[in-house]
Design a protein around this motif. Sequence first.
Motif, PDB file in Angstrom:
ATOM      1  N   GLN A  13      48.201 -67.588  48.436  1.00  7.44           N
ATOM      2  CA  GLN A  13      47.753 -68.666  47.125  1.00  7.44           C
ATOM      3  C   GLN A  13      47.581 -68.493  46.091  1.00  7.44           C
ATOM      4  O   GLN A  13      47.300 -67.061  45.870  1.00  7.44           O
ATOM      5  N   ALA A  14      46.661 -69.013  44.939  1.00  2.93           N
ATOM      6  CA  ALA A  14      46.853 -68.765  44.552  1.00  2.93           C
ATOM      7  C   ALA A  14      45.563 -68.100  44.135  1.00  2.93           C
ATOM      8  O   ALA A  14      44.808 -68.612  44.415  1.00  2.93           O
ATOM      9  N   SER A  85      45.204 -62.204  41.413  1.00  5.86           N
ATOM     10  CA  SER A  85      45.156 -63.207  40.832  1.00  5.86           C
ATOM     11  C   SER A  85      46.482 -63.797  40.689  1.00  5.86           C
ATOM     12  O   SER A  85      46.488 -64.134  39.315  1.00  5.86           O
ATOM     13  N   LYS A  87      48.677 -66.261  40.520  1.00  5.63           N
ATOM     14  CA  LYS A  87      48.939 -67.738  39.292  1.00  5.63           C
ATOM     15  C   LYS A  87      50.699 -68.042  40.085  1.00  5.63           C
ATOM     16  O   LYS A  87      51.394 -67.834  40.037  1.00  5.63           O
ATOM     17  N   PRO A  88      50.586 -69.398  40.282  1.00  4.75           N
ATOM     18  CA  PRO A  88      52.052 -70.232  40.711  1.00  4.75           C
ATOM     19  C   PRO A  88      52.647 -69.376  39.978  1.00  4.75           C
ATOM     20  O   PRO A  88      53.887 -69.387  39.696  1.00  4.75           O
ATOM     21  N   GLU A  89      53.050 -69.721  38.252  1.00  9.75           N
ATOM     22  CA  GLU A  89      53.564 -69.079  37.674  1.00  9.75           C
ATOM     23  C   GLU A  89      54.365 -67.615  37.627  1.00  9.75           C
ATOM     24  O   GLU A  89      54.913 -67.318  36.383  1.00  9.75           O
ATOM     25  N   THR A  91      55.720 -66.880  40.448  1.00 10.88           N
ATOM     26  CA  THR A  91      56.463 -67.722  41.342  1.00 10.88           C
ATOM     27  C   THR A  91      57.816 -66.721  41.126  1.00 10.88           C
ATOM     28  O   THR A  91      58.512 -67.235  39.686  1.00 10.88           O
ATOM     29  N   THR A 118      56.220 -66.149  46.239  1.00  6.89           N
ATOM     30  CA  THR A 118      55.635 -67.717  46.006  1.00  6.89           C
ATOM     31  C   THR A 118      54.025 -67.836  45.811  1.00  6.89           C
ATOM     32  O   THR A 118      53.842 -67.547  46.826  1.00  6.89           O
ATOM     33  N   VAL A 119      54.307 -68.527  44.987  1.00  8.98           N
ATOM     34  CA  VAL A 119      52.410 -68.569  44.690  1.00  8.98           C
ATOM     35  C   VAL A 119      51.743 -69.949  45.452  1.00  8.98           C
ATOM     36  O   VAL A 119      52.081 -71.040  43.983  1.00  8.98           O
ATOM     37  N   SER A 120      51.404 -70.466  45.971  1.00 11.90           N
ATOM     38  CA  SER A 120      50.821 -71.890  46.125  1.00 11.90           C
ATOM     39  C   SER A 120      49.766 -72.190  45.163  1.00 11.90           C
ATOM     40  O   SER A 120      48.684 -71.299  45.164  1.00 11.90           O
ATOM     41  N   SER A 121      49.657 -73.744  44.926  1.00 12.35           N
ATOM     42  CA  SER A 121      48.328 -74.117  43.412  1.00 12.35           C
ATOM     43  C   SER A 121      47.331 -74.657  44.624  1.00 12.35           C
ATOM     44  O   SER A 121      47.731 -75.385  45.733  1.00 12.35           O
TER      45      SER A 121
END
Length: 121
Positions: A13-14, A85, A87-89, A91, A118-121
């Motif tokens: 997760q983010a 920390s 972030k979705p970006e 990913t 993969t970072v989910s928001s």
Amino acid sequence: QVQPVESGGGLVQAGGSLRLSCAASGRTNIIYTMGWFRQAPGKEREFVATISGSRDSTYYADSVKGRFTISRDNAKNTVYLQMNSLKPEDTAVYYCAAGSWGTARRAYDYWGQGTQVTVSS
């Protein structure tokens, strides 16, 4: 030759953290500069971080500075990328590479197969 093999990717997760590892096999008697790059879907592969073999100098892309830390254990022929920390970006598929000092892809001669982050928001 040196063969880098990445591990440690996954879904997070983010705001979370992941630690990537890159184990090098082959001609590990030569201490190479090691770098991390990443490639998001539809984008060019970009530089993330690098660490020198002999002096332990490090350099980071502005986008990850202060959040990611690269380190190495030469006795284990392993390089790490601690990612905090997230972030979705962030990913992307993350690649480990061995070569010479620099931020350009052409500075690195040996590449791993990549590990998905993969970072989910």
